[in-house]
Structures are given as structure tokens and as C-alpha cells.
Write a protein that holds these residues in place. Structure first.
Motif, mmCIF file in Angstrom:
data_model
loop_
_atom_site.group_PDB
_atom_site.id
_atom_site.type_symbol
_atom_site.label_atom_id
_atom_site.label_comp_id
_atom_site.label_asym_id
_atom_site.label_seq_id
_atom_site.Cartn_x
_atom_site.Cartn_y
_atom_site.Cartn_z
ATOM 1 N N THR A 83 0.758 -1.053 -0.155
ATOM 2 C CA THR A 83 0.221 -0.169 -0.048
ATOM 3 C C THR A 83 0.827 1.403 -0.039
ATOM 4 O OG1 THR A 83 -0.283 -0.223 2.214
ATOM 5 C CG2 THR A 83 -1.891 -1.025 1.073
ATOM 6 N N ARG A 88 -5.095 5.114 -2.294
ATOM 7 C CA ARG A 88 -5.737 5.382 -0.845
ATOM 8 C C ARG A 88 -4.654 6.055 -0.095
ATOM 9 N NH1 ARG A 88 -9.732 0.917 1.127
ATOM 10 N NH2 ARG A 88 -10.930 2.273 0.137
ATOM 11 N N ARG A 120 -9.821 8.693 -5.593
ATOM 12 C CA ARG A 120 -9.687 7.906 -4.358
ATOM 13 C C ARG A 120 -10.164 8.863 -3.206
ATOM 14 N NH1 ARG A 120 -11.550 4.024 -2.701
ATOM 15 N NH2 ARG A 120 -11.031 3.092 -4.345
ATOM 16 N N ASP A 124 -13.021 8.166 -0.530
ATOM 17 C CA ASP A 124 -12.466 7.748 0.756
ATOM 18 C C ASP A 124 -12.680 8.898 2.044
ATOM 19 O OD1 ASP A 124 -11.455 5.250 -0.025
ATOM 20 O OD2 ASP A 124 -9.533 5.755 0.376
ATOM 21 N N ASP A 224 -5.058 -0.696 -6.141
ATOM 22 C CA ASP A 224 -5.760 0.019 -6.567
ATOM 23 C C ASP A 224 -6.972 -0.551 -7.027
ATOM 24 O OD1 ASP A 224 -4.278 2.071 -5.504
ATOM 25 O OD2 ASP A 224 -3.366 2.380 -7.516
ATOM 26 N N HIS A 227 -9.299 -1.936 -4.346
ATOM 27 C CA HIS A 227 -10.075 -0.914 -3.766
ATOM 28 C C HIS A 227 -11.418 -0.435 -4.677
ATOM 29 C CE1 HIS A 227 -6.313 0.279 -1.191
ATOM 30 N NE2 HIS A 227 -7.147 -0.914 -0.539
ATOM 31 N N ASP A 231 -15.308 -0.905 -3.572
ATOM 32 C CA ASP A 231 -16.226 0.382 -3.629
ATOM 33 C C ASP A 231 -17.409 -0.112 -4.776
ATOM 34 O OD1 ASP A 231 -14.941 1.412 -1.584
ATOM 35 O OD2 ASP A 231 -13.767 2.807 -2.963
#
Length: 297
Positions: A83, A88, A120, A124, A224, A227, A231
Motif C-alpha cells: 500500500t 488510498r 480515491r 474515501d 488500487d 479498492h 467500492d
């Protein structure tokens, strides 16, 4: 000495453990943060930033891993597990930067890689982002979905930098000016919009950041995507007003860009533009106008 945006103050702002961002700041009024793309630095916003600073506080950082910002080492394991350069993580950097400068809520615009970070951040941190603009990009999950067949050759760099650590870094480091300069030339509708001293600054910055730039792209083929997929499954969408400016990629690659963006954003203004990829440098007045119209929504 690298060029700067005239009239802007430069600061190094801690945003995470061991990571500080280089940021140019000027103006007063409601805050707007501008995020650069590849293969550039915050300098790509120099014209638009000067325009907006007449009545806004404008913040132009170098993203983590780029320009004069810190470049933490990424891991050498699977891209889905690292990460360090996840969007994020980079989005959290931007929110921390704005807060450190006194802004809990701000408008956010990004181009290319910076637009993925902005996207993002909007998902977030919806309470922090008042307005969102994304220039000439598709959300990561959609990008990989449409890159298929022979037309995917235009995105060869995406596939190259998605490979495991080692080979991409060595290949690019062997001829960095040729590699990064290729995109500055290929994607420009007007090469004169990037003067020699700015081009040199971009190439110098990229040459010094090969591992972190590759790590940024590698994350977009790993964590990514995970994520974005999570979502989409959860039905998360952007809740703030969103503006997208985009070249007509769909005509060449066979998709409806506005429809793809509409799936993510309820309040969307999508415009297909006639200038090149580096639109903030090639058509700064038009980009500034679009951002001002977004801020008025």
C-alpha cells in the motif's frame, strides 16, 4: 535550479510517518488543491494555479514519489499487498497536507495520476472534498476493463510497470529521458506548451524517481483495482459535484467515457475536449474556467 511557480511560497509539509510533500501555496479564499500527472510535477499547474490564486487559496503539491516530495521505498512483494503507493495512501497524504495548512474541507482537482488520487480521495474522504475535478483519466477499474486488444498498445507503459519489481525499473533507468520524454512528446497536442526549461525539470524529476513512479503504476494493477472493485460492489459513489475533462478516447477504444464516469458520480459534468493530454498547460484558460464553474456548483 528547478523552475517554480512565480508568486507561490514553497513548503515541506509532513503528511505521514517519514513522508513530507513539497507544496507550492499562494492566494487566499476557499482552498483548492491541484494534483499533477505523469510524467510531470506540480509545475504543470503553473498557469491555472496563478489564475485561481486571484480569489482562492491554491495548493500545488508534488505527489508522494514525485518531484521534490519524499519517495518511500515500496515493498518487493505482490502489488496487491503493498500500500506504499496505493491511491488510498496518496489520497490520505493530500487530506493530511490540506489539514496541516489549516483546511479541513477543500476542492480537489487532479490530472492523470493525480486524478486517480483525487478520485480515491473523493471516495474515501467525502466530508473533506467539496468539489472534485478529474482531467483526462478513467477510474482505475474502468481503465483496465477497456484496455484490450491491439488498441491497448497505447497503454504499453501500464503493462510494463505492472510487472513485478526489478525488470521495469532496470529497463526504464537504462534510458529514462527517452522513456519519459516519449510521453511528453506523444501526448502533447501542442509541444510548445511545455517550454524547454519545464521539460528539463520534468525529465530531471522523473530520472530521480524511477522506482517510486514504477511503484505508483504497479499499485494501479494491484491494490488500487482491489479498492475500486470493493467500492463498486458496495455501491459507493462520489457525493460531491464532479467535473471531468477528457479527450475522445472512447472513439478510439470503443467505450462511452461519460457513462463510465456517471456510474461513479451522481452530480457529473463530463466534457469531451479538443486539446491534448497536457490540457492544463495547453489550454489553461479553458481549464481554469471549467474549475471555476465547478466551484460555483
Amino acid at each position: 535550479m528547478a523552475p517554480v511557480i512565480p508568486g507561490f511560497d514553497y513548503r515541506r509539509v509532513p503528511v505521514a510517518d517519514g513522508v513530507s510533500l513539497n507544496a507550492a501555496v499562494a492566494g487566499s479564499g476557499s482552498p483548492v488543491v491541484l494534483l499533477h500527472g505523469f510524467p510531470q510535477t506540480h509545475l504543470m499547474w503553473r498557469h491555472v494555479a496563478a489564475d485561481l490564486a486571484a480569489d482562492h487559496t491554491v495548493i500545488c503539491p508534488d505527489l508522494r514519489g514525485y518531484g521534490a516530495s519524499d519517495k518511500p521505498a515500496a515493498g518487493d512483494g505482490p502489488a496487491a499487498d503493498d500500500t506504499t503507493y496505493a491511491k488510498r495512501t496518496m489520497a490520505a497524504d493530500v487530506v493530511a497536507l490540506a489539514r496541516a495548512l489549516g483546511h479541513d474541507r477543500f476542492a480537489l482537482a487532479g490530472h492523470d495520476r493525480g486524478a486517480l488520487v483525487a478520485f480515491r480521495a473523493g471516495l474515501d474522504h467525502p466530508a473533506a472534498i467539496t468539489h472534485l475535478a478529474c482531467l483526462d483519466v478513467l477510474p482505475t477499474l474502468d481503465m483496465w476493463d477497456v484496455m484490450r486488444g491491439t488498441t491497448a498498445a497505447v497503454g504499453f507503459h501500464l503493462f510494463l510497470m505492472a510487472q513485478p519489481p526489478g525488470l521495469p525499473e532496470r529497463m526504464i533507468a537504462a534510458c529514462p529521458d527517452d522513456f519519459f520524454g516519449h510521453f511528453l512528446d506523444l501526448w502533447a497536442g501542442d509541444r510548445g506548451a511545455i517550454p524547454a526549461e519545464v521539460r528539463t525539470a520534468y525529465l530531471d524529476a522523473c530520472r530521480a524517481a524511477v522506482p517510486s513512479i514504477v511503484a505508483d503504476y504497479r499499485a494501479s494493477a494491484g491494490v488500487d483495482v482491489d479498492h475500486d472493485r470493493a467500492d463498486r460492489a458496495a455501491g459507493r459513489r462520489l457525493t460531491m459535484p464532479v467535473t471531468v475533462l477528457q479527450q475522445d478516447w472512447g472513439a478510439a477504444l470503443g467505450y462511452d467515457a461519460a457513462a463510465l464516469w456517471r456510474a461513479w458520480a451522481a452530480d457529473l459534468e463530463h466534457s469531451t475536449v479538443g486539446y491534448g493530454h497536457f490540457m492544463a498547460e495547453e489550454a489553461p484558460a479553458e481549464v481554469a474556467k471549467a474549475l471555476r464553474e465547478l466551484l460555483a456548483r
